[in-house]
Design a protein around this motif. Structure first.
Motif, mmCIF file in Angstrom:
data_model
loop_
_atom_site.group_PDB
_atom_site.id
_atom_site.type_symbol
_atom_site.label_atom_id
_atom_site.label_comp_id
_atom_site.label_asym_id
_atom_site.label_seq_id
_atom_site.Cartn_x
_atom_site.Cartn_y
_atom_site.Cartn_z
ATOM 1 N N ASP A 156 -3.289 -3.105 1.447
ATOM 2 C CA ASP A 156 -3.969 -2.268 0.461
ATOM 3 C C ASP A 156 -3.100 -1.042 0.236
ATOM 4 O OD1 ASP A 156 -5.742 -0.864 -1.137
ATOM 5 O OD2 ASP A 156 -6.957 -0.157 0.543
ATOM 6 N N ARG A 201 -1.048 1.963 -2.541
ATOM 7 C CA ARG A 201 -1.077 2.759 -3.767
ATOM 8 C C ARG A 201 0.365 2.925 -4.224
ATOM 9 N NH1 ARG A 201 -5.407 1.806 -2.331
ATOM 10 N NH2 ARG A 201 -7.350 3.003 -2.474
ATOM 11 N N THR A 255 3.066 4.146 -7.729
ATOM 12 C CA THR A 255 3.189 4.776 -9.032
ATOM 13 C C THR A 255 3.363 3.718 -10.111
ATOM 14 O OG1 THR A 255 5.554 5.027 -8.598
ATOM 15 C CG2 THR A 255 4.149 6.954 -8.209
ATOM 16 N N TRP A 299 -0.925 6.924 -10.329
ATOM 17 C CA TRP A 299 -1.105 6.144 -9.108
ATOM 18 C C TRP A 299 -2.137 5.052 -9.352
ATOM 19 C CZ3 TRP A 299 2.300 6.792 -5.364
ATOM 20 C CH2 TRP A 299 2.952 8.021 -5.235
ATOM 21 N N VAL A 300 -1.783 3.824 -8.975
ATOM 22 C CA VAL A 300 -2.688 2.687 -9.130
ATOM 23 C C VAL A 300 -2.729 1.903 -7.825
ATOM 24 C CG1 VAL A 300 -2.184 2.510 -11.605
ATOM 25 C CG2 VAL A 300 -0.896 1.112 -9.983
ATOM 26 N N ARG A 301 -3.729 1.075 -7.673
ATOM 27 C CA ARG A 301 -3.808 0.219 -6.495
ATOM 28 C C ARG A 301 -2.819 -0.940 -6.631
ATOM 29 N NH1 ARG A 301 -9.762 -1.143 -4.433
ATOM 30 N NH2 ARG A 301 -8.542 -1.432 -2.519
ATOM 31 N N TYR A 311 -7.205 -4.874 -7.851
ATOM 32 C CA TYR A 311 -5.793 -4.516 -7.940
ATOM 33 C C TYR A 311 -5.211 -5.059 -9.248
ATOM 34 C CZ TYR A 311 -6.356 -4.014 -2.864
ATOM 35 O OH TYR A 311 -6.790 -3.660 -1.610
ATOM 36 N N LYS A 338 2.539 5.252 -2.153
ATOM 37 C CA LYS A 338 1.867 6.463 -1.689
ATOM 38 C C LYS A 338 0.969 6.084 -0.516
ATOM 39 C CE LYS A 338 -1.085 10.260 -3.356
ATOM 40 N NZ LYS A 338 -1.944 10.745 -4.455
ATOM 41 N N ARG A 339 0.558 7.118 0.214
ATOM 42 C CA ARG A 339 -0.440 6.944 1.263
ATOM 43 C C ARG A 339 -0.004 5.980 2.358
ATOM 44 N NH1 ARG A 339 -6.251 6.808 -1.993
ATOM 45 N NH2 ARG A 339 -5.986 8.798 -3.048
#
Length: 407
Positions: free
Chosen positions: A64, A66, A68, A73-75, A109, A181-182
């Motif tokens: 899971d 994230r 760009t 930002w999208v899943r 997603y 990200k994350r």
């Protein structure tokens, strides 16, 4: 291949961890021999298996993530650790895992990504190249131009400072598409910095005015016979700006008494060859990287950010041999940077679409790996007339795509 329906796919329980690891290790690290496993570590990915009765015949992991996408930002769903024991291969079990994954991801997603062992293998399931990357290998003196070119200093860091590295990573990620990200604390400690491992890498940050604005994670390895032939190989590198990047390159140059080569990876738009004194002394190798796939065409086309001044009203015919919900004709309307997309059902077989493309090419257009002209030339895009190509070019300008995090 046998029918994918012969295998039932379900999440793996904790008591299947050792079996999962044995299958994955045999597929990706067979030279290390059978391993013994400790307790199940903190789970970074969700594990799934294909079963025939109660026999585990193939496995994979879902991430899971994230990422760009054109500045937002999208899943992003990550597929990894796809492995089948040799006694169960060529029975269609990976196809069952892929079909199950796409069903689970649909509605959650818009895109998925993976790092392939063989590109052609995953092309059959609809994934396509997401980006290329350039690996540079050079003597450290070729980076000497960066010595003293940036304010700041380098200092070593420990895993407890993972948040500082994450901050730099996310600042740099904003400049590219598909950067992740994350990354979790466990990801930074276990995946990047290998805390507690026998082969921990070295890690340094570039600090300016008390703030961390760049980092390097690297190892030393043999580059030939003899003690003097040693290579510094960068595993992970990020900089918040050009000056911080120069600081990191200057730091690498200061290893000239320890190594004969420096190796690091960058996206294809770096200007290194314009900065070094002798470009001929720098070896450059361009390779394809990860692969990307639209999970649901409607979701992806509505999630994709568009230029504010772009407008369109067109019909796209998409082919997808794995996800039947993408195999059809779609009406796409774009205005004021927003999109509405819907499948054409009643007269889909009689409509003349404005453009026809496969799901892999659609995926590359959405993320910006190919521009429209390239997609027509080397991809699977065909258009009814030139004005349609112009419209699509306005909707999907090329991006600096660089998913550099392996999972």
């Amino acid at each position: 291949m046998t029918d994918d329906a012969a295998a039932a796919v379900r999440p793996l329980s904790a008591d299947r961890y050792d079996e999962f690891r044995r299958i994955v290790d045999y597929a990706f690290h067979p030279e290390e021999g059978p391993q013994r496993y400790d307790d199940d570590p903190e789970r970074i990915a969700d594990r799934y298996g294909a079963f025939v009765d109660d026999a585990l015949v193939s496995v994979c992991g879902h991430y899971d993530l994230r990422a760009t996408l054109r500045g937002e930002w999208v899943r992003l769903a990550g597929l990894a650790a796809v492995a089948t024991p040799p006694e169960h291969r060529r029975e269609g079990y990976v196809g069952a895992l892929v079909a199950d994954a796409l069903e689970r991801w649909r509605g959650e997603y818009p895109l998925s990504a993976l790092w392939p062992f063989a590109r052609s293998y995953y092309e059959q399931f609809g994934w396509a190249t997401a980006n290329t990357a350039t690996t540079y290998t050079c003597p450290p003196e070729q980076l000497a131009f960066a010595r003293g070119a940036a304010d700041g200093r380098a200092r070593p860091v420990e895993p407890d400072e993972w948040r500082a590295l994450r901050s730099v990573h996310e600042t740099a990620a904003a400049e590219t598409t598909l950067a992740l990200k994350r990354r979790s604390e466990a990801w930074w400690r276990e995946r990047v910095l290998s805390e507690g491992g026998d082969d921990r890498p070295w890690a340094y940050v570039w600090e300016r005015d008390g703030d961390v604005c760049g980092y390097l994670v690297y190892d030393f390895e043999d580059a030939g016979e003899g003690f003097e032939n040693r290579r510094l190989a960068v595993d992970d590198m990020a900089a918040a700006d050009h000056e911080a990047r120069l600081g990191l390159l200057g730091f690498l140059a200061d290893h000239d008494s320890q190594v004969t080569e420096i190796r690091f990876e960058s996206d294809a738009r770096t200007e290194l060859l314009d900065l070094v004194d002798d470009p001929d002394a720098v070896d450059c190798g361009v390779e394809t990287g990860p692969m990307v796939r639209v999970v649901d065409a409607v979701d992806a086309l509505e999630t994709c950010p568009y230029p504010a001044d772009a407008s369109a009203d067109c019909t796209l015919a998409v082919t997808d041999e794995t996800a039947d919900w993408n195999d059809g004709v779609f009406d796409l309307a774009v205005a004021d940077g927003e999109a509405d997309c819907a499948p054409r059902e009643a007269d889909a077989e009689t409509v003349d679409p404005d453009a026809t493309l496969d799901v892999g090419t659609l995926s590359q257009l959405v993320v910006g790996y190919h521009d429209v002209a390239t997609a027509r030339r080397v991809g699977g895009l065909s258009v009814a007339e030139g004005s349609v190509a112009d419209t699509l070019a306005t909707l999907f300008p090329p991006e600096r795509v660089y998913l550099r995090t392996f999972f």
